[in-house]
Design an enzyme around this catalytic site. Structure first.
Site, PDB file in Angstrom:
ATOM      1  N   ASN A  13      33.039 -10.168 -15.397  1.00 17.00           N
ATOM      2  CA  ASN A  13      33.095 -10.019 -13.399  1.00 17.00           C
ATOM      3  C   ASN A  13      32.785 -11.648 -13.176  1.00 17.00           C
ATOM      4  O   ASN A  13      31.013 -11.793 -12.725  1.00 17.00           O
ATOM      5  CB  ASN A  13      32.392  -8.536 -12.501  1.00 17.00           C
ATOM      6  N   TRP A  14      33.297 -12.729 -13.111  1.00 19.97           N
ATOM      7  CA  TRP A  14      32.574 -14.142 -12.466  1.00 19.97           C
ATOM      8  C   TRP A  14      32.002 -14.519 -11.263  1.00 19.97           C
ATOM      9  O   TRP A  14      31.505 -14.850 -11.100  1.00 19.97           O
ATOM     10  CB  TRP A  14      34.105 -15.304 -12.792  1.00 19.97           C
ATOM     11  N   LYS A  15      32.603 -13.300 -10.680  1.00 18.48           N
ATOM     12  CA  LYS A  15      32.233 -13.049  -8.971  1.00 18.48           C
ATOM     13  C   LYS A  15      33.145 -14.825  -8.005  1.00 18.48           C
ATOM     14  O   LYS A  15      33.655 -15.299  -8.898  1.00 18.48           O
ATOM     15  CB  LYS A  15      30.229 -12.813  -8.902  1.00 18.48           C
ATOM     16  N   HIS A  98      34.060  -2.676  -6.372  1.00 20.72           N
ATOM     17  CA  HIS A  98      32.386  -3.187  -7.165  1.00 20.72           C
ATOM     18  C   HIS A  98      31.541  -3.427  -5.765  1.00 20.72           C
ATOM     19  O   HIS A  98      32.387  -3.793  -4.572  1.00 20.72           O
ATOM     20  CB  HIS A  98      32.873  -5.375  -7.572  1.00 20.72           C
ATOM     21  N   GLU A 100      29.323  -5.130  -4.584  1.00 30.19           N
ATOM     22  CA  GLU A 100      29.164  -6.587  -3.202  1.00 30.19           C
ATOM     23  C   GLU A 100      30.169  -6.022  -2.609  1.00 30.19           C
ATOM     24  O   GLU A 100      30.113  -7.069  -1.194  1.00 30.19           O
ATOM     25  CB  GLU A 100      29.383  -7.772  -3.537  1.00 30.19           C
ATOM     26  N   GLU A 170      28.142   1.605 -12.245  1.00 25.74           N
ATOM     27  CA  GLU A 170      27.314   0.226 -12.238  1.00 25.74           C
ATOM     28  C   GLU A 170      26.109   0.477 -11.159  1.00 25.74           C
ATOM     29  O   GLU A 170      26.605   0.661  -9.706  1.00 25.74           O
ATOM     30  CB  GLU A 170      28.076  -1.418 -11.830  1.00 25.74           C
ATOM     31  N   GLY A 176      22.956  -8.191 -11.129  1.00 24.28           N
ATOM     32  CA  GLY A 176      22.290  -9.502 -10.864  1.00 24.28           C
ATOM     33  C   GLY A 176      21.178  -9.486 -10.839  1.00 24.28           C
ATOM     34  O   GLY A 176      20.188 -10.344 -10.300  1.00 24.28           O
ATOM     35  N   SER A 216      23.219  -6.332 -15.106  1.00 30.62           N
ATOM     36  CA  SER A 216      22.412  -6.653 -16.498  1.00 30.62           C
ATOM     37  C   SER A 216      22.374  -6.486 -17.179  1.00 30.62           C
ATOM     38  O   SER A 216      21.905  -6.705 -18.674  1.00 30.62           O
ATOM     39  CB  SER A 216      20.850  -7.127 -16.043  1.00 30.62           C
ATOM     40  N   GLY A 237      28.101  -9.348 -15.687  1.00 33.59           N
ATOM     41  CA  GLY A 237      28.272 -10.416 -14.150  1.00 33.59           C
ATOM     42  C   GLY A 237      28.036 -11.799 -14.720  1.00 33.59           C
ATOM     43  O   GLY A 237      28.518 -12.729 -15.493  1.00 33.59           O
ATOM     44  N   GLY A 238      26.657 -12.011 -14.494  1.00 25.37           N
ATOM     45  CA  GLY A 238      25.988 -13.288 -15.011  1.00 25.37           C
ATOM     46  C   GLY A 238      25.880 -13.658 -16.734  1.00 25.37           C
ATOM     47  O   GLY A 238      26.521 -15.127 -16.530  1.00 25.37           O
TER      48      GLY A 238
HETATM   49  C1  PEP Z   1      28.816  -6.983 -11.886  1.00 26.39           C
HETATM   50  O1  PEP Z   1      29.047  -8.060 -11.319  1.00 26.39           O
HETATM   51  O2  PEP Z   1      29.928  -6.603 -12.182  1.00 26.39           O
HETATM   52  C2  PEP Z   1      27.912  -7.000 -12.795  1.00 26.39           C
HETATM   53  C3  PEP Z   1      27.364  -6.318 -13.650  1.00 26.39           C
HETATM   54  O3  PEP Z   1      26.402  -8.040 -12.663  1.00 26.39           O
HETATM   55  P1  PEP Z   1      25.495  -8.885 -13.710  1.00 26.39           P
HETATM   56  O4  PEP Z   1      25.638  -8.221 -14.704  1.00 26.39           O
HETATM   57  O5  PEP Z   1      25.298 -10.039 -13.511  1.00 26.39           O
HETATM   58  O6  PEP Z   1      24.112  -7.766 -13.626  1.00 26.39           O
END
Ligand code: PEP
Length: 255
Positions: A13-15, A98, A100, A170, A176, A216, A237-238
């Protein structure tokens, strides 16, 4: 992961990251690194980069996803994108619900359900996100809350369409933040989600459902998380923004 029962899916997930130029570079770096992956590989990119990503990944094992979809087919919904617009472009996946979107854009369990139904009806595969806040975990209500999110999200979805749904557990406190759920915590809640699916449908449907962990996950902790029987992949994500790190996670899921 139990690969005899279900397919592992690793989705990035590049956001709101990466311009078109950066998208081309990252996808071109990723493709050769994951060409032999024994799991589904998905990159969920911003709307403006979908067409670029679809064109670059043609003929490869990398699939493209969007990060949201509207539930109506068309109409006066300024700024929104419909499921048909995504499928017409060659997009195969979409992230729905998600945290966010729930936190900053008023997403509710009810709108998550509407988006899920619209996406499935259009033939998209849904990466359906559920998860608790830190306060909710501390109150000891994680299992009930995640079960409720799952039940509402799946309302009105036929059993025959469950193969288009992947649930991503999640925990919001882990997204994040660098704080990962332990592999046991992740497995425990993924198992609660699976039991919820079994109650709504049946055990065979639950056994066939891919349930990811997200929060994470990175190159260093992926192997342990993915070694758990109910963790069938990851939403990342990251760590999906660096080709080498994302490829390490994909390779861990391929073992
Ligand atoms: C996400 O955006 O779904 C996520 C899990 O982010 P991260 O891996 O950065 O925690």
């Amino acid at each position: 992961m139990n690969k005899t029962l279900r397919k592992a899916v690793i989705a990035g997930n590049w956001k709101m990251n990466n311009t078109r130029v950066e998208t081309k570079a990252l996808i071109n770096d990723l493709i050769p690194l994951v060409k032999d992956a024994d799991c589904e590989v998905v990159v969920c990119v911003p709307f403006t980069n979908l067409e670029t990503a679809v064109n670059l990944t043609k003929g490869t094992n990398v699939k493209v996803g969007a990060q949201n979809v509207h539930f109506e087919k068309s109409g006066a919904f300024t700024g929104e994108i419909s499921a048909d617009m995504l499928t017409e472009m060659g997009v195969e996946y979409v992230v729905v619900g998600h945290s966010e979107r729930r936190q900053y854009f008023g997403e509710t369990n009810v709108t998550v359900n509407k988006r899920t139904k619209a996406a499935v009806a259009a033939g998209l595969k849904v990466l359906l996100c559920v998860g608790e806040l830190l306060e909710e975990r501390e109150q000891g209500i994680t299992d009930e809350l995640v079960a409720l999110q799952t039940k509402i999200a799946l309302q009105g979805i036929d059993k025959a369409d469950l193969n288009k749904i992947i649930i991503a557990y999640e925990p919001v406190w882990a997204i994040g933040t660098g704080k990962t759920a332990t592999a046991d915590q992740a497995n425990e809640v993924c198992a609660v989600i699976r039991a919820t699916v079994a109650k709504i449908y049946d055990q065979a449907a639950a056994d066939a459902m891919t349930i990811q962990y997200g929060g994470s996950m990175n190159a260093g902790n992926a192997a342990e998380l993915l070694s758990k029987p109910d963790v069938d992949g990851g939403l990342i994500g990251g760590a999906s923004l660096k080709a080498a790190d994302f490829a390490t996670i994909i390779n861990a899921a391929s073992k």
